[in-house]
Design a protein around this motif. Structure first.
Motif, PDB file in Angstrom:
ATOM      1  N   UNK A 198       0.768  -1.275  -0.075  1.00  0.00           N
ATOM      2  CA  UNK A 198       0.186   0.002  -0.127  1.00  0.00           C
ATOM      3  C   UNK A 198       1.104   1.210   0.104  1.00  0.00           C
ATOM      4  N   UNK A 199       0.550   2.268  -0.802  1.00  0.00           N
ATOM      5  CA  UNK A 199       1.507   3.272  -1.120  1.00  0.00           C
ATOM      6  C   UNK A 199       0.686   4.304  -1.472  1.00  0.00           C
ATOM      7  N   UNK A 200       0.220   4.886  -0.330  1.00  0.00           N
ATOM      8  CA  UNK A 200      -0.482   6.339  -0.555  1.00  0.00           C
ATOM      9  C   UNK A 200       0.064   7.383  -1.366  1.00  0.00           C
ATOM     10  N   UNK A 201       1.256   7.630  -1.212  1.00  0.00           N
ATOM     11  CA  UNK A 201       1.891   8.688  -1.895  1.00  0.00           C
ATOM     12  C   UNK A 201       2.178   8.510  -3.348  1.00  0.00           C
ATOM     13  N   UNK A 202       2.244   7.165  -3.479  1.00  0.00           N
ATOM     14  CA  UNK A 202       2.299   6.869  -5.177  1.00  0.00           C
ATOM     15  C   UNK A 202       1.013   6.829  -5.950  1.00  0.00           C
ATOM     16  N   UNK A 203      -0.261   6.472  -5.002  1.00  0.00           N
ATOM     17  CA  UNK A 203      -1.627   6.625  -5.442  1.00  0.00           C
ATOM     18  C   UNK A 203      -1.708   8.247  -5.651  1.00  0.00           C
ATOM     19  N   UNK A 204      -1.649   8.982  -4.652  1.00  0.00           N
ATOM     20  CA  UNK A 204      -1.787  10.332  -4.864  1.00  0.00           C
ATOM     21  C   UNK A 204      -1.000  11.100  -6.185  1.00  0.00           C
ATOM     22  N   UNK A 205       0.123  10.358  -6.207  1.00  0.00           N
ATOM     23  CA  UNK A 205       0.855  11.100  -7.473  1.00  0.00           C
ATOM     24  C   UNK A 205      -0.023  10.753  -8.988  1.00  0.00           C
ATOM     25  N   UNK A 206      -0.416   9.550  -8.967  1.00  0.00           N
ATOM     26  CA  UNK A 206      -1.240   9.189  -9.990  1.00  0.00           C
ATOM     27  C   UNK A 206      -2.690  10.070 -10.049  1.00  0.00           C
ATOM     28  N   UNK A 207      -3.061  10.394  -8.772  1.00  0.00           N
ATOM     29  CA  UNK A 207      -4.432  11.337  -8.713  1.00  0.00           C
ATOM     30  C   UNK A 207      -4.236  12.419  -9.194  1.00  0.00           C
TER      31      UNK A 207
END
Length: 95
Positions: free
Chosen positions: A4-13
């Motif tokens: 789980x990588x919230x920072x990576x997901x936020x980057x895609x968002x």
């Protein structure tokens, strides 16, 4: 395995263009997992693609194939789609 990588997901968002249709997305993109989260969540770059809302819905409606998305991610990452599939399956098998 679960990553789980919230920072990576936020980057895609926060992506400003859809990787499928290349349309600008001023309100951001939806991060789509190439291989579903339900089968073992893998928030890794090779398993994610930034899609506009319309294209994200089209993927889930079966109008855009996983193979087509894999081709885009493979081009972005400089590898073959088969390399991504193999890497994802190896990660899933690792406890």
């Amino acid at each position: 395995m679960k990553i789980v990588d919230k920072k990576l997901l936020d980057g895609f968002r926060e992506a400003w263009r859809c990787e499928w249709c290349d349309k600008p997305t001023p309100s951001g993109c939806d991060p789509h997992h190439i291989y579903s989260r339900g089968a073992g969540r893998l928030d890794v770059r090779i398993n994610l693609i930034a899609l506009c809302r319309e294209d994200h819905q089209a993927v889930h409606a079966g109008k855009i194939s996983r193979e087509d998305l894999l081709a885009i991610v493979a081009r972005r990452e400089g590898c073959l789609p088969e390399d991504i599939t193999t890497a994802i399956w190896l990660m899933r098998a690792d406890p």
